[in-house]
Design an enzyme around this catalytic site. Structure first.
Site, PDB file in Angstrom:
ATOM      1  N   THR A   8      66.442  43.018  48.122  1.00  0.00           N
ATOM      2  CA  THR A   8      67.161  44.037  47.369  1.00  0.00           C
ATOM      3  C   THR A   8      68.465  43.455  46.850  1.00  0.00           C
ATOM      4  OG1 THR A   8      68.003  46.322  47.402  1.00  0.00           O
ATOM      5  CG2 THR A   8      68.438  44.977  49.347  1.00  0.00           C
ATOM      6  N   CYS A   9      68.969  44.038  45.771  1.00  0.00           N
ATOM      7  CA  CYS A   9      70.263  43.630  45.199  1.00  0.00           C
ATOM      8  C   CYS A   9      71.003  44.885  44.765  1.00  0.00           C
ATOM      9  CB  CYS A   9      70.074  42.653  44.035  1.00  0.00           C
ATOM     10  SG  CYS A   9      69.286  43.374  42.572  1.00  0.00           S
ATOM     11  N   PRO A  10      72.295  44.786  44.431  1.00  0.00           N
ATOM     12  CA  PRO A  10      73.069  45.990  44.111  1.00  0.00           C
ATOM     13  C   PRO A  10      72.486  46.842  42.992  1.00  0.00           C
ATOM     14  CG  PRO A  10      74.547  44.168  44.522  1.00  0.00           C
ATOM     15  CD  PRO A  10      73.162  43.595  44.542  1.00  0.00           C
ATOM     16  N   GLY A  12      69.272  46.565  41.907  1.00  0.00           N
ATOM     17  CA  GLY A  12      67.853  46.791  42.132  1.00  0.00           C
ATOM     18  C   GLY A  12      66.984  46.365  40.971  1.00  0.00           C
ATOM     19  N   THR A  16      66.329  41.350  42.852  1.00  0.00           N
ATOM     20  CA  THR A  16      65.386  41.908  43.815  1.00  0.00           C
ATOM     21  C   THR A  16      63.998  41.297  43.633  1.00  0.00           C
ATOM     22  OG1 THR A  16      66.586  44.003  43.922  1.00  0.00           O
ATOM     23  CG2 THR A  16      64.277  44.040  44.603  1.00  0.00           C
TER      24      THR A  16
END
Length: 472
Positions: A8-10, A12, A16
């Site tokens: 996941t990443c900030p 998304g 990700t």
């Protein structure tokens, strides 16, 4: 070996899925059986089942935002940022196999906040910095959908005119007034700081931190501490709740009272009072000084800020530096100064566009696969998704990154010099199609065009032509 992973990443979006693909490919090449759960902008996909987790030999988490690890208690777990997985997935998977440690204990009552604090303490100073960044990115990931939704709805209200929401104005329109309220400072954008603080607090203390985080964020907004105050309030609320969860011990029969009464009341009361009487005033003064400096930028300062902005946006393409300068611009945006954000967005739009143009102008510098990626980079760049440049940077970082940094620096600097301003905190080039959103929209587009050309030409100069075999 059976492996399960979560990425996941900030935002998304890009990191990700790129991390998921890289990890899966690297693990399969090593002969491992793997399933990857992606937690993108629209929620979890390919979600791991309890049976899959129970039968797994290793859990890998590649994340730049908070991931609850309660379901992985008792499993060997390795956690790191998505950028490490994207840049060198083979080494990432190898490190995971070697360095993974058992997370928590199946007999531990509180496997969430308590163990998270213990893990932070064991990691030391370097781990603490990493955790602070991760908590901040979690808050940003909570905030971005609110900012985008509010910003776009606010922009649509401007179609009827900048004053179309003001009763008595000739351009007044009830639909515009409603959209302006829903999207503006009294609606979605007004929730930006409280949601940011709640996201940070949730990342630190799980659900126990949400209430105090919302309250500290609301106080930051109310007393004028703004975006910066919201960040501080989120950490204050989160760690307050975390300490309370750890040190308040009650009998099993009273656990529900602890969760719904003791922790919320004490965490809100303690953190909110500290926010109100201790943190708020100095942060408000600091924020006022920062806003004054941004408002009073002269040409020489704009040149320096533009270069720094563009370079930070392009260097890690959605990573810590990119998100840091975004957060800086939001401080000004919340105060009604829309010039810095236009510069930030110009720097974010440019890298994918520069690479897309370079693929057209210098075809023999790129493989057939890269040229195909260049086609999608046009759309990603126009949509302000800087991560569209990552596949090119991963393959040739020493040539690609300096060139796109130069291009973004040109775009960001020209945007500041031309005094371009954007009233929507997202949208990329598409935002220029909405009337009244931009000040000097043509000059903003020209700024990006100049940066794109500079970046594309530099790429063509530094990258060597490929042989026929390499092109394929």
């Amino acid at each position: 070996m059976r492996i399960v992973a979560v990425t996941t990443c900030p935002t998304g979006v890009a990191h990700t899925y790129m991390a998921a693909e890289a990890i899966q490919k690297a693990a399969e090449q090593k002969g491992h059986c793997i399933k990857v759960e992606t937690r993108g902008a629209m929620g979890a996909e390919n979600e791991l089942t309890k049976d899959e987790i129970d039968s797994a030999d290793l859990v890998i988490i590649a994340a730049d935002a908070a991931v609850s690890k309660e379901r992985f208690v008792g499993k060997r777990l390795y956690e790191a940022g998505t950028s490490r997985a994207v840049k060198n997935a083979d080494e990432f998977v190898e490190n995971a196999i070697i360095r993974a440690r058992v997370w928590g204990s199946s007999t531990t009552e509180a496997s969430g906040p308590d163990q998270r604090m213990a893990a932070d303490e064991k990691e030391g100073a370097r781990g603490a910095v990493s955790q602070i960044y991760r908590h901040l990115m979690a808050g940003v990931s909570f905030m971005i959908p609110v900012v985008v939704a509010g910003g776009i709805l606010l922009a649509i209200s401007f179609i009827w005119g900048l004053d179309s929401a003001t009763a008595g104005d000739p351009s007044y329109n009830p639909i515009a007034a409603a959209l302006n309220f829903i999207g503006g400072g009294d609606g979605a954008l007004g929730l930006m700081v409280p949601v940011l603080a709640a996201g940070i607090a949730y990342s630190i203390a799980d659900r126990a931190g949400i209430t105090a985080g919302l309250m500290c964020g609301w106080i930051a907004k109310y007393i004028g501490a703004g975006f910066l105050g919201g960040m501080i309030g989120g950490f204050l609320a989160g760690y307050t709740a975390l300490l309370l969860v750890k040190y308040i011990k009650v009998p099993k029969s009273l656990e529900s009272i602890k969760a719904v009464l003791l922790i919320p009341v004490l965490s809100v009361g303690i953190s909110a009072l500290i926010m109100w009487f201790v943190v708020g005033a100095p942060v408000s003064v600091l924020l006022g000084m920062l806003e004054g400096w941004l408002t009073g930028l002269n040409t020489s300062n704009k040149l320096a800020l533009g270069i720094i902005t563009g370079c930070m946006m392009a260097f890690d393409m959605g990573g810590p530096l990119n998100k840091s300068i975004f957060a800086f611009s939001m401080i000004a945006f919340e105060a009604g100064n829309y010039v810095p954000f236009a510069s930030v967005m110009a720097g974010g739009v440019t890298p994918p566009l520069a690479l897309a143009l370079s693929c057209v102008l210098f075809k023999n510098r790129y493989t057939s696969e890269e040229r195909e990626m260049g086609k999608s980079a046009w759309i990603l760049g126009a949509s302000n998704i800087t991560e569209g440049a990552i596949p090119f940077a991963v393959g040739d970082p020493l040539h690609v990154i300096p060139c796109i940094m130069a291009g973004s620096a040109v775009s960001s600097t020209f945007s500041l010099v031309f005094n371009c301003a954007c009233r929507v905190p997202h949208g990329g080039l598409w935002a220029t199609l909405i009337p009244n959103v931009f000040d000097n929209p043509l000059m903003w587009v020209l700024s990006i065009a100049c940066g794109t050309v500079v970046g594309a030409v530099l790429l063509g100069l530094v990258k060597k032509p490929l042989s026929d075999g390499e092109e394929v």
